[in-house]
Design a protein around this motif. Structure first.
Motif, PDB file in Angstrom:
ATOM      1  N   LEU A 196       0.517  52.701  10.375  1.00 14.08           N
ATOM      2  CA  LEU A 196       0.600  53.338   9.049  1.00 14.08           C
ATOM      3  C   LEU A 196       1.216  54.733   9.179  1.00 14.08           C
ATOM      4  CD1 LEU A 196      -0.290  53.447   5.961  1.00 14.08           C
ATOM      5  CD2 LEU A 196      -2.351  54.560   6.781  1.00 14.08           C
ATOM      6  N   MET A 197       0.728  55.480  10.163  1.00 10.45           N
ATOM      7  CA  MET A 197       1.219  56.854  10.330  1.00 10.45           C
ATOM      8  C   MET A 197       2.687  56.864  10.790  1.00 10.45           C
ATOM      9  SD  MET A 197      -1.188  58.665   9.266  1.00 10.45           S
ATOM     10  CE  MET A 197      -2.821  58.195   8.714  1.00 10.45           C
ATOM     11  N   ILE A 198       3.050  55.932  11.659  1.00  8.56           N
ATOM     12  CA  ILE A 198       4.447  55.876  12.109  1.00  8.56           C
ATOM     13  C   ILE A 198       5.348  55.555  10.911  1.00  8.56           C
ATOM     14  CG2 ILE A 198       6.119  54.659  13.571  1.00  8.56           C
ATOM     15  CD1 ILE A 198       3.822  54.111  15.571  1.00  8.56           C
ATOM     16  N   ALA A 199       4.956  54.538  10.129  1.00  6.80           N
ATOM     17  CA  ALA A 199       5.792  54.116   9.000  1.00  6.80           C
ATOM     18  C   ALA A 199       5.924  55.255   7.980  1.00  6.80           C
ATOM     19  CB  ALA A 199       5.192  52.877   8.342  1.00  6.80           C
ATOM     20  N   ASN A 200       4.813  55.928   7.662  1.00  5.45           N
ATOM     21  CA  ASN A 200       4.873  57.021   6.690  1.00  5.45           C
ATOM     22  C   ASN A 200       5.699  58.179   7.208  1.00  5.45           C
ATOM     23  OD1 ASN A 200       3.221  55.456   5.137  1.00  5.45           O
ATOM     24  ND2 ASN A 200       1.757  57.077   4.666  1.00  5.45           N
ATOM     25  N   LYS A 317      12.174  47.932  12.931  1.00  2.87           N
ATOM     26  CA  LYS A 317      11.881  48.368  11.562  1.00  2.87           C
ATOM     27  C   LYS A 317      11.821  47.199  10.593  1.00  2.87           C
ATOM     28  CE  LYS A 317      13.442  53.094  11.197  1.00  2.87           C
ATOM     29  NZ  LYS A 317      14.485  54.001  10.751  1.00  2.87           N
ATOM     30  N   SER A 318      12.700  46.188  10.790  1.00  5.45           N
ATOM     31  CA  SER A 318      12.747  45.091   9.818  1.00  5.45           C
ATOM     32  C   SER A 318      11.403  44.352   9.782  1.00  5.45           C
ATOM     33  CB  SER A 318      13.888  44.128  10.128  1.00  5.45           C
ATOM     34  OG  SER A 318      13.688  43.589  11.398  1.00  5.45           O
ATOM     35  N   TRP A 319      10.723  44.285  10.935  1.00  8.53           N
ATOM     36  CA  TRP A 319       9.438  43.570  10.977  1.00  8.53           C
ATOM     37  C   TRP A 319       8.430  44.222  10.030  1.00  8.53           C
ATOM     38  CZ3 TRP A 319       4.347  44.728  12.133  1.00  8.53           C
ATOM     39  CH2 TRP A 319       3.496  43.625  12.279  1.00  8.53           C
ATOM     40  N   TRP A 320       8.291  45.549  10.127  1.00  9.18           N
ATOM     41  CA  TRP A 320       7.241  46.167   9.298  1.00  9.18           C
ATOM     42  C   TRP A 320       7.748  46.591   7.922  1.00  9.18           C
ATOM     43  CZ3 TRP A 320       8.247  51.292   8.221  1.00  9.18           C
ATOM     44  CH2 TRP A 320       9.047  52.000   9.133  1.00  9.18           C
ATOM     45  N   GLU A 321       9.051  46.811   7.782  1.00  2.00           N
ATOM     46  CA  GLU A 321       9.555  47.197   6.452  1.00  2.00           C
ATOM     47  C   GLU A 321       9.365  46.052   5.454  1.00  2.00           C
ATOM     48  OE1 GLU A 321      12.776  50.728   7.342  1.00  2.00           O
ATOM     49  OE2 GLU A 321      13.513  48.688   7.091  1.00  2.00           O
ATOM     50  N   GLU A 322       9.560  44.834   5.923  1.00  8.87           N
ATOM     51  CA  GLU A 322       9.330  43.660   5.064  1.00  8.87           C
ATOM     52  C   GLU A 322       7.904  43.655   4.532  1.00  8.87           C
ATOM     53  OE1 GLU A 322       9.978  39.666   6.735  1.00  8.87           O
ATOM     54  OE2 GLU A 322      12.075  40.296   6.935  1.00  8.87           O
ATOM     55  N   ILE A 323       6.987  44.016   5.402  1.00 10.36           N
ATOM     56  CA  ILE A 323       5.572  44.019   5.001  1.00 10.36           C
ATOM     57  C   ILE A 323       5.312  45.176   4.041  1.00 10.36           C
ATOM     58  CG2 ILE A 323       3.212  44.292   5.842  1.00 10.36           C
ATOM     59  CD1 ILE A 323       4.174  43.031   8.502  1.00 10.36           C
ATOM     60  N   VAL A 324       5.788  46.350   4.425  1.00  8.78           N
ATOM     61  CA  VAL A 324       5.515  47.546   3.619  1.00  8.78           C
ATOM     62  C   VAL A 324       6.111  47.407   2.222  1.00  8.78           C
ATOM     63  CG1 VAL A 324       5.991  50.019   3.439  1.00  8.78           C
ATOM     64  CG2 VAL A 324       5.271  49.053   5.611  1.00  8.78           C
ATOM     65  N   ASN A 325       7.252  46.727   2.106  1.00  9.51           N
ATOM     66  CA  ASN A 325       7.896  46.616   0.799  1.00  9.51           C
ATOM     67  C   ASN A 325       7.340  45.479  -0.049  1.00  9.51           C
ATOM     68  OD1 ASN A 325       9.515  48.715   1.546  1.00  9.51           O
ATOM     69  ND2 ASN A 325      11.121  47.394   2.361  1.00  9.51           N
ATOM     70  N   GLY A 326       6.496  44.639   0.518  1.00  5.33           N
ATOM     71  CA  GLY A 326       5.997  43.477  -0.212  1.00  5.33           C
ATOM     72  C   GLY A 326       4.668  43.722  -0.890  1.00  5.33           C
ATOM     73  N   GLU A 327       3.838  42.725  -0.877  1.00 11.08           N
ATOM     74  CA  GLU A 327       2.545  42.747  -1.552  1.00 11.08           C
ATOM     75  C   GLU A 327       1.690  43.915  -1.073  1.00 11.08           C
ATOM     76  OE1 GLU A 327      -1.511  42.026  -2.350  1.00 11.08           O
ATOM     77  OE2 GLU A 327      -0.776  41.740  -0.328  1.00 11.08           O
ATOM     78  N   TYR A 328       1.896  44.273   0.186  1.00  9.37           N
ATOM     79  CA  TYR A 328       1.126  45.355   0.796  1.00  9.37           C
ATOM     80  C   TYR A 328       1.150  46.612  -0.072  1.00  9.37           C
ATOM     81  CZ  TYR A 328      -0.174  48.956   4.094  1.00  9.37           C
ATOM     82  OH  TYR A 328      -0.782  50.012   4.695  1.00  9.37           O
ATOM     83  N   GLN A 329       2.285  46.823  -0.753  1.00 11.27           N
ATOM     84  CA  GLN A 329       2.465  48.013  -1.570  1.00 11.27           C
ATOM     85  C   GLN A 329       1.360  48.137  -2.638  1.00 11.27           C
ATOM     86  OE1 GLN A 329       4.327  49.754  -0.113  1.00 11.27           O
ATOM     87  NE2 GLN A 329       4.973  51.358  -1.424  1.00 11.27           N
ATOM     88  N   ASN A 330       1.010  47.020  -3.286  1.00 17.60           N
ATOM     89  CA  ASN A 330      -0.030  47.053  -4.335  1.00 17.60           C
ATOM     90  C   ASN A 330      -1.365  47.462  -3.719  1.00 17.60           C
ATOM     91  OD1 ASN A 330       1.944  45.967  -5.915  1.00 17.60           O
ATOM     92  ND2 ASN A 330       1.284  43.858  -5.481  1.00 17.60           N
TER      93      ASN A 330
END
Ligand SMILES: NC(=O)c1ccc[n+]([C@@H]2O[C@H](COP(=O)([O-])OP(=O)(O)OC[C@H]3O[C@@H](n4cnc5c(N)ncnc54)[C@H](O)[C@@H]3O)[C@@H](O)[C@H]2O)c1
Length: 339
Positions: A196-200, A317-330
């Motif tokens: 989470l901290m790396i992505a942010n 990045k593509s592995w976790w960006e897909e997750i971060v941009n999907g349902e996870y966002q809600n």
């Protein structure tokens, strides 16, 4: 060895599958995973065409499906990683934690009993011991520390452990249990602290730190956990509990500062948010028993492991960006939006 691995599309389970592919290339691996929000089949792409690997989408709490799988594949052993694993989600909705973590474990134990499976290993957590005070760095969790859970997540994991012990005592089932400290490494779902901290950080978004950030976790590189489980499977004593940890206690805020420095981002990104309900203060594992019995010691120094992990998130990045941009966002909005 024909090994049935549950939850193999998640963080530790997938790393375990990759670890076994490298170290036990002749073992047949059957992965059973429900593919919840935390399971990502894409993670397993490198092994999907391997003749020693089979993937089956199923819920461990679905007795009919699980008995059918045991009937068809007749595994020699089971390692149960499948779980609802995020404490915050358990505070929002405990019910699914009981269904998967407790009832699912019971279905697997019953299947092992019914089909005479030679070994069942339960992947548990140090969180079953509750927490330790910050001002007593001399105290550690041993296998004799009483179970004293703080969250619905840890209560469900402890219940599963007790069920395993009961099946061992009552039915003579060949079980082992491992209780590991916090893992880090590749393929961890980006709701957990380090990814989470790396992505942010990479998105220049605020880094939400619970409470005062002084909560301490005992961090272990995921491959070291995988090595310990493999050793327990091969040489562990039936009926035993093994604590797994590497005496690597770090405060959450220091992890966050480490990531900021590594990615060359300013500390002003740190944002303290309202603390998690019932937030455990400190976890600290005493791994003396597994060391003495099985000779296990962690091999990865924290400085090396965290560097490898950050590098992995940068390169994938593509592995976790897909997750971060999907349902996870809600979900993310619900957790951190109004804090
Ligand atoms: N992550 C840690 O730091 C840590 C530390 C100690 C112990 N553990 C334990 O290790 C195990 C794996 O943790 P993780 O971090 O990899 O979790 P994760 O959330 O990343 O993965 C869990 C996996 O289980 C699957 N799953 C969930 N419910 C299922 C069900 N009903 N049937 C079949 N599959 C289901 C999910 O789809 C996912 O692939 C868990 O049992 C957890 O309690 C984790």
């Amino acid at each position: 060895m024909k090994l049935l691995i549950t939850g193999g599309a998640g963080f530790i389970g997938s790393n375990f599958i990759f670890f076994l592919r490298r170290t036990k290339p002749d073992w047949d691996l059957i992965c059973v995973d429900k593919l919840t929000y935390a399971g990502n089949l894409g993670t397993l792409a490198p092994v999907m065409n391997d003749p020693h690997f089979t993937f089956i989408k199923a819920d461990i709490a679905d007795r009919t499906a699980i008995y059918g799988i045991f009937e068809q594949y007749k595994p020699d052993a089971v390692v149960n990683f499948a779980a609802e694993s995020h404490v915050d989600r358990s505070i929002e909705n405990p019910a699914i934690f009981l269904e998967t973590n407790v009832m699912g474990t019971q279905v697997l134990l019953d299947a092992c009993r019914k089909f005479g499976t030679a070994r069942y290993h339960q992947v548990s957590t140090d969180e079953v011991y509750g927490d330790l005070p910050l001002d007593r760095p001399d105290l550690f969790f041993t296998e004799q520390t009483p179970i004293k859970t703080s969250s619905p997540y840890s209560a469900s994991k402890a219940s599963a452990d007790l069920l395993c012990n009961a099946y061992h005592r009552t039915y003579g089932m060949p079980i082992t249990i491992s209780r590991c400290s916090n893992n880090y490494g590749p393929y961890q779902f980006p709701e957990k602290l380090i990814p989470l901290m790396i992505a942010n950080c990479l998105a220049d978004k605020p880094l939400p730190v619970y409470g005062d950030g002084l909560n301490i976790r005992d961090w272990l590189y995921v491959d070291d956990h995988c090595a310990a489980i493999t050793l327990i499977l091969e040489k562990g004593r039936i009926g035993e509990v093994y604590n797994i940890g590497g005496h690597n206690e770090v405060a959450n805020i220091d992890i966050v500062r480490y990531i900021l420095r590594a990615l060359d981002k300013p500390e002003s990104l740190i944002t303290y948010v309202r603390d998690r309900k019932g937030h455990d203060r400190r976890y600290g594992i005493d791994p003396a028993f597994i060391h003495a019995e099985l000779g296990w010691l962690p091999e990865t120094r924290f400085a090396d492991g965290i560097e490898k992990t950050i590098r992995w998130y940068l390169d994938n990045k593509s592995w976790w960006e897909e997750i971060v941009n999907g349902e996870y966002q809600n979900y993310y909005e619900r957790m951190y939006g109004n804090r």
